[in-house]
Design a protein around this motif. Structure first.
Motif, mmCIF file in Angstrom:
data_model
loop_
_atom_site.group_PDB
_atom_site.id
_atom_site.type_symbol
_atom_site.label_atom_id
_atom_site.label_comp_id
_atom_site.label_asym_id
_atom_site.label_seq_id
_atom_site.Cartn_x
_atom_site.Cartn_y
_atom_site.Cartn_z
ATOM 1 N N ARG A 118 0.859 -1.190 0.000
ATOM 2 C CA ARG A 118 0.000 0.000 0.000
ATOM 3 C C ARG A 118 0.885 1.226 0.000
ATOM 4 N NH1 ARG A 118 2.719 -0.476 3.795
ATOM 5 N NH2 ARG A 118 2.252 -0.841 5.980
ATOM 6 N N SER A 119 0.423 2.286 -0.574
ATOM 7 C CA SER A 119 1.239 3.484 -0.702
ATOM 8 C C SER A 119 0.353 4.714 -0.861
ATOM 9 C CB SER A 119 2.191 3.368 -1.897
ATOM 10 O OG SER A 119 1.449 3.237 -3.106
ATOM 11 N N VAL A 120 0.971 5.862 -0.616
ATOM 12 C CA VAL A 120 0.344 7.164 -0.858
ATOM 13 C C VAL A 120 1.130 7.805 -1.984
ATOM 14 C CG1 VAL A 120 -0.257 9.404 0.121
ATOM 15 C CG2 VAL A 120 -0.354 7.348 1.560
ATOM 16 N N GLY A 121 0.543 7.859 -3.184
ATOM 17 C CA GLY A 121 1.269 8.369 -4.349
ATOM 18 C C GLY A 121 1.444 9.870 -4.341
ATOM 19 N N GLY A 150 -5.815 12.692 -1.115
ATOM 20 C CA GLY A 150 -4.626 12.027 -1.615
ATOM 21 C C GLY A 150 -4.925 10.760 -2.382
ATOM 22 N N ASP A 151 -3.894 10.267 -3.057
ATOM 23 C CA ASP A 151 -3.970 9.062 -3.883
ATOM 24 C C ASP A 151 -3.555 7.863 -3.039
ATOM 25 O OD1 ASP A 151 -4.036 7.508 -6.370
ATOM 26 O OD2 ASP A 151 -1.859 7.472 -6.168
ATOM 27 N N LEU A 152 -4.509 6.994 -2.729
ATOM 28 C CA LEU A 152 -4.253 5.810 -1.913
ATOM 29 C C LEU A 152 -4.285 4.580 -2.811
ATOM 30 C CD1 LEU A 152 -6.493 6.603 1.184
ATOM 31 C CD2 LEU A 152 -4.163 7.353 0.679
ATOM 32 N N ARG A 153 -3.221 3.760 -2.735
ATOM 33 C CA ARG A 153 -3.087 2.615 -3.634
ATOM 34 C C ARG A 153 -2.926 1.321 -2.845
ATOM 35 N NH1 ARG A 153 -1.724 3.964 -8.952
ATOM 36 N NH2 ARG A 153 -1.625 6.221 -9.264
ATOM 37 N N LEU A 154 -3.594 0.275 -3.340
ATOM 38 C CA LEU A 154 -3.461 -1.082 -2.809
ATOM 39 C C LEU A 154 -3.054 -2.018 -3.933
ATOM 40 C CD1 LEU A 154 -6.579 -1.501 -0.496
ATOM 41 C CD2 LEU A 154 -4.193 -1.365 0.206
ATOM 42 N N ASN A 155 -2.114 -2.919 -3.652
ATOM 43 C CA ASN A 155 -1.680 -3.916 -4.626
ATOM 44 C C ASN A 155 -1.813 -5.292 -3.976
ATOM 45 O OD1 ASN A 155 -0.217 -5.676 -6.320
ATOM 46 N ND2 ASN A 155 1.038 -3.969 -7.063
ATOM 47 N N TYR A 156 -2.693 -6.125 -4.543
ATOM 48 C CA TYR A 156 -2.953 -7.450 -3.991
ATOM 49 C C TYR A 156 -2.190 -8.557 -4.706
ATOM 50 C CZ TYR A 156 -6.899 -5.120 -1.768
ATOM 51 O OH TYR A 156 -7.677 -4.277 -1.042
ATOM 52 N N GLY A 157 -1.153 -8.199 -5.437
ATOM 53 C CA GLY A 157 -0.401 -9.218 -6.156
ATOM 54 C C GLY A 157 -1.192 -9.759 -7.341
ATOM 55 N N TRP A 158 -1.375 -11.088 -7.400
ATOM 56 C CA TRP A 158 -2.086 -11.697 -8.530
ATOM 57 C C TRP A 158 -3.550 -11.308 -8.572
ATOM 58 C CZ3 TRP A 158 -6.149 -15.062 -7.634
ATOM 59 C CH2 TRP A 158 -6.278 -15.542 -6.324
ATOM 60 N N LEU A 159 -4.089 -10.748 -7.473
ATOM 61 C CA LEU A 159 -5.478 -10.285 -7.480
ATOM 62 C C LEU A 159 -5.629 -8.912 -8.121
ATOM 63 C CD1 LEU A 159 -6.717 -11.379 -3.951
ATOM 64 C CD2 LEU A 159 -7.246 -12.418 -6.164
#
Length: 241
Positions: A118-121, A150-159
């Motif tokens: 997760r990150s804040v871009g 703000g820009d909030l990002r989630l990365n679930y991998g293969w999902l």
């Protein structure tokens, strides 16, 4: 008779001396030139500036039925951006104003429980400022708070991954010092709380509803330039002698 003649002689001598003195040049010096007092310093004015610093996630909550809400360790990164604002000095002690800023950010990292990142871009704020002016008005101690996004990002991998613009609030404070008539430097801390909701992720036979809230801490240093820094007018004009 002699006394009368003597008196006339003395009077004539005094008259002659007075006439001679009138012919001599005057020794009186001209009045000193008027030197106006130095202008009074004030924080009133429009300013623009740049800043650079760092940030970390005090807590970054995200969750759903499939990915329960969790808390991750602090994840630091670099932030930097620009600001523009306006100050007004109501009294020699009290200053208030408004400021907006926009920041690029590399703050983010992975969660130890589920492996998601997760990150804040990027993020921005619109805040009020109020403070006390000290040390001949050149040092400003202030508090600040207001709206944040703000820009909030989630990365679930293969999902897959998702990004959304979240909104929330921010509060903090800082010190600003005017080292030149038009230039000032500041150090500032902000705590920013931003939340966002996402479209559901379909993982057969489940539907994953996701949401997240970032608890972002930032410390930054900056420099501001004030346009048409309003100074007290000089003293009244004095006619030349």
């Amino acid at each position: 008779m002699k006394k009368r003649v003597f008196g006339l002689a003395v009077a004539a001598s005094l008259a002659a001396l007075s006439a001679s003195a009138a012919d001599l040049p005057s020794r009186r010096e001209p009045p000193p030139a008027y030197i106006p007092p130095p202008p009074i310093f004030t924080w009133t004015g429009i300013y623009v500036g740049l800043n650079l610093g760092g940030g970390w996630l005090d807590r970054y909550d995200y969750g759903s039925w499939f990915f329960p809400a969790s808390s991750s360790p602090s994840t630091a990164g670099v932030i930097g951006g620009a600001q523009i604002g306006y100050n007004y000095q109501f009294t020699p002690l009290f200053v208030a104003g408004v400021e907006t800023d926009f920041q690029g950010s590399s703050v983010g990292g992975g969660n130890q429980v589920w492996g998601a990142t997760r990150s804040v871009g990027w993020f921005g704020t619109l805040r009020g400022r109020a403070g006390l002016s000290m040390l001949n008005s050149q040092l400003l101690l202030y508090g600040t708070g207001g709206f944040a996004y703000g820009d909030l990002r989630l990365n679930y991998g293969w999902l897959g991954s998702q990004a959304s613009t979240g909104t929330g609030w921010t509060v903090g404070g800082g010190l600003e010092y005017a080292f030149l008539p038009n230039w000032s430097a500041k150090v500032e801390y902000l705590y920013t709380n931003i939340g966002a909701n996402y479209d559901p992720i379909y993982v057969a036979p489940f539907i994953v509803d996701t949401q997240q809230r970032a608890h972002l801490n930032t410390v930054r240093a900056g420099v501001n330039y004030r346009f048409n820094w309003m100074l007290a007018p000089p003293g009244p004009a004095v006619a030349a002698y």
